[in-house]
Motif scaffolding. Structure first.
Motif, PDB file in Angstrom:
ATOM      1  N   ASP A  11       2.784   3.247   2.179  1.00 44.60           N
ATOM      2  CA  ASP A  11       3.024   4.196   1.090  1.00 44.60           C
ATOM      3  C   ASP A  11       4.510   4.380   0.793  1.00 44.60           C
ATOM      4  O   ASP A  11       4.899   5.254   0.039  1.00 44.60           O
ATOM      5  CB  ASP A  11       2.373   5.546   1.385  1.00 44.60           C
ATOM      6  CG  ASP A  11       2.945   6.213   2.620  1.00 44.60           C
ATOM      7  OD1 ASP A  11       3.866   5.659   3.244  1.00 44.60           O
ATOM      8  OD2 ASP A  11       2.459   7.301   2.972  1.00 44.60           O
ATOM      9  N   GLY A  12       5.359   3.537   1.382  1.00 44.90           N
ATOM     10  CA  GLY A  12       6.794   3.586   1.111  1.00 44.90           C
ATOM     11  C   GLY A  12       7.583   4.399   2.113  1.00 44.90           C
ATOM     12  O   GLY A  12       8.803   4.388   2.095  1.00 44.90           O
ATOM     13  N   THR A  16       5.703   4.405  12.277  1.00 41.04           N
ATOM     14  CA  THR A  16       5.693   3.651  13.526  1.00 41.04           C
ATOM     15  C   THR A  16       4.552   2.651  13.514  1.00 41.04           C
ATOM     16  O   THR A  16       4.608   1.627  14.181  1.00 41.04           O
ATOM     17  CB  THR A  16       5.555   4.583  14.744  1.00 41.04           C
ATOM     18  OG1 THR A  16       4.394   5.390  14.572  1.00 41.04           O
ATOM     19  CG2 THR A  16       6.777   5.464  14.889  1.00 41.04           C
ATOM     20  N   SER A  17       3.502   2.937  12.761  1.00 38.50           N
ATOM     21  CA  SER A  17       2.408   1.979  12.586  1.00 38.50           C
ATOM     22  C   SER A  17       1.800   2.189  11.209  1.00 38.50           C
ATOM     23  O   SER A  17       1.718   3.308  10.718  1.00 38.50           O
ATOM     24  CB  SER A  17       1.348   2.156  13.666  1.00 38.50           C
ATOM     25  OG  SER A  17       0.740   3.423  13.556  1.00 38.50           O
ATOM     26  N   ARG A  41      -9.142   5.006  -0.700  1.00 41.40           N
ATOM     27  CA  ARG A  41      -7.957   5.882  -0.730  1.00 41.40           C
ATOM     28  C   ARG A  41      -6.655   5.069  -0.816  1.00 41.40           C
ATOM     29  O   ARG A  41      -5.626   5.588  -1.213  1.00 41.40           O
ATOM     30  CB  ARG A  41      -7.932   6.801   0.490  1.00 41.40           C
ATOM     31  CG  ARG A  41      -7.717   6.093   1.805  1.00 41.40           C
ATOM     32  CD  ARG A  41      -7.766   7.072   2.981  1.00 41.40           C
ATOM     33  NE  ARG A  41      -7.756   6.402   4.245  1.00 41.40           N
ATOM     34  CZ  ARG A  41      -8.819   5.947   4.873  1.00 41.40           C
ATOM     35  NH1 ARG A  41     -10.009   6.063   4.327  1.00 41.40           N
ATOM     36  NH2 ARG A  41      -8.716   5.354   6.053  1.00 41.40           N
ATOM     37  N   TYR A  42      -6.697   3.778  -0.461  1.00 38.61           N
ATOM     38  CA  TYR A  42      -5.496   2.935  -0.515  1.00 38.61           C
ATOM     39  C   TYR A  42      -5.310   2.245  -1.871  1.00 38.61           C
ATOM     40  O   TYR A  42      -4.365   1.478  -2.047  1.00 38.61           O
ATOM     41  CB  TYR A  42      -5.540   1.873   0.592  1.00 38.61           C
ATOM     42  CG  TYR A  42      -5.517   2.464   1.978  1.00 38.61           C
ATOM     43  CD1 TYR A  42      -4.483   3.302   2.385  1.00 38.61           C
ATOM     44  CD2 TYR A  42      -6.528   2.187   2.883  1.00 38.61           C
ATOM     45  CE1 TYR A  42      -4.468   3.843   3.665  1.00 38.61           C
ATOM     46  CE2 TYR A  42      -6.518   2.722   4.164  1.00 38.61           C
ATOM     47  CZ  TYR A  42      -5.478   3.549   4.544  1.00 38.61           C
ATOM     48  OH  TYR A  42      -5.464   4.085   5.810  1.00 38.61           O
ATOM     49  N   ARG A  43      -6.187   2.496  -2.826  1.00 37.14           N
ATOM     50  CA  ARG A  43      -6.085   1.828  -4.140  1.00 37.14           C
ATOM     51  C   ARG A  43      -4.815   2.208  -4.888  1.00 37.14           C
ATOM     52  O   ARG A  43      -4.209   1.379  -5.544  1.00 37.14           O
ATOM     53  CB  ARG A  43      -7.301   2.147  -5.005  1.00 37.14           C
ATOM     54  CG  ARG A  43      -8.512   1.351  -4.614  1.00 37.14           C
ATOM     55  CD  ARG A  43      -9.503   1.255  -5.765  1.00 37.14           C
ATOM     56  NE  ARG A  43     -10.691   0.545  -5.316  1.00 37.14           N
ATOM     57  CZ  ARG A  43     -10.800  -0.778  -5.328  1.00 37.14           C
ATOM     58  NH1 ARG A  43      -9.820  -1.520  -5.761  1.00 37.14           N
ATOM     59  NH2 ARG A  43     -11.909  -1.351  -4.897  1.00 37.14           N
ATOM     60  N   THR A  44      -4.398   3.472  -4.819  1.00 36.18           N
ATOM     61  CA  THR A  44      -3.202   3.902  -5.540  1.00 36.18           C
ATOM     62  C   THR A  44      -2.195   4.502  -4.568  1.00 36.18           C
ATOM     63  O   THR A  44      -2.566   5.144  -3.583  1.00 36.18           O
ATOM     64  CB  THR A  44      -3.542   4.952  -6.615  1.00 36.18           C
ATOM     65  OG1 THR A  44      -4.187   6.064  -5.997  1.00 36.18           O
ATOM     66  CG2 THR A  44      -4.459   4.378  -7.684  1.00 36.18           C
ATOM     67  N   GLY A  45      -0.927   4.260  -4.852  1.00 35.78           N
ATOM     68  CA  GLY A  45       0.140   4.838  -4.047  1.00 35.78           C
ATOM     69  C   GLY A  45       0.504   4.031  -2.819  1.00 35.78           C
ATOM     70  O   GLY A  45       1.333   4.466  -2.018  1.00 35.78           O
ATOM     71  N   TYR A  46      -0.106   2.870  -2.636  1.00 31.57           N
ATOM     72  CA  TYR A  46       0.174   2.035  -1.463  1.00 31.57           C
ATOM     73  C   TYR A  46       0.514   0.617  -1.887  1.00 31.57           C
ATOM     74  O   TYR A  46      -0.111   0.066  -2.801  1.00 31.57           O
ATOM     75  CB  TYR A  46      -1.043   1.965  -0.538  1.00 31.57           C
ATOM     76  CG  TYR A  46      -1.275   3.231   0.244  1.00 31.57           C
ATOM     77  CD1 TYR A  46      -0.786   3.371   1.533  1.00 31.57           C
ATOM     78  CD2 TYR A  46      -2.002   4.282  -0.304  1.00 31.57           C
ATOM     79  CE1 TYR A  46      -1.003   4.529   2.258  1.00 31.57           C
ATOM     80  CE2 TYR A  46      -2.226   5.449   0.416  1.00 31.57           C
ATOM     81  CZ  TYR A  46      -1.721   5.564   1.696  1.00 31.57           C
ATOM     82  OH  TYR A  46      -1.936   6.709   2.409  1.00 31.57           O
ATOM     83  N   ASP A  47       1.497   0.025  -1.205  1.00 26.94           N
ATOM     84  CA  ASP A  47       1.710  -1.415  -1.317  1.00 26.94           C
ATOM     85  C   ASP A  47       0.655  -2.070  -0.444  1.00 26.94           C
ATOM     86  O   ASP A  47       0.318  -1.559   0.629  1.00 26.94           O
ATOM     87  CB  ASP A  47       3.102  -1.803  -0.812  1.00 26.94           C
ATOM     88  CG  ASP A  47       4.203  -1.297  -1.728  1.00 26.94           C
ATOM     89  OD1 ASP A  47       3.982  -1.234  -2.948  1.00 26.94           O
ATOM     90  OD2 ASP A  47       5.291  -0.976  -1.202  1.00 26.94           O
TER      91      ASP A  47
END
Length: 79
Positions: A11-12, A16-17, A41-47
């Motif tokens: 998420d930018g 640590t993990s 939940r990882y569809r938006t806001g995450y590389d």
């Protein structure tokens, strides 16, 4: 050909993990999409990225257990 992929999300921020999942797919894009189906939940806001799981010095073959016939494969080997 099916491969084992490690899919990671970030998420930018400093971590640590990072959330990381393993999946079997034919391509990086398919691997990421399979993980997103189960973890929307990882569809938006995450590389998102995927890397092929490898062990140095080895070739990893992945087969679907429903269609794989070990005996047939052994018959085709020149031993």
């Amino acid at each position: 050909m099916m491969k084992i992929w490690t899919v990671t999300f970030n998420d930018g921020g400093w971590h640590t993990s990072l959330p990381e999942y393993q999946v079997v797919a034919e391509s990086k894009e398919e691997a990421i999409e399979k993980i997103l189906e189960k973890n929307p939940r990882y569809r938006t806001g995450y590389d998102k990225w995927a890397s092929e799981f490898k062990i140095e010095g080895y070739v990893i073959e992945v087969h679907d257990e429903k269609t794989y016939n070990r005996n047939k494969k052994l018959e085709n080997l020149d031993i």
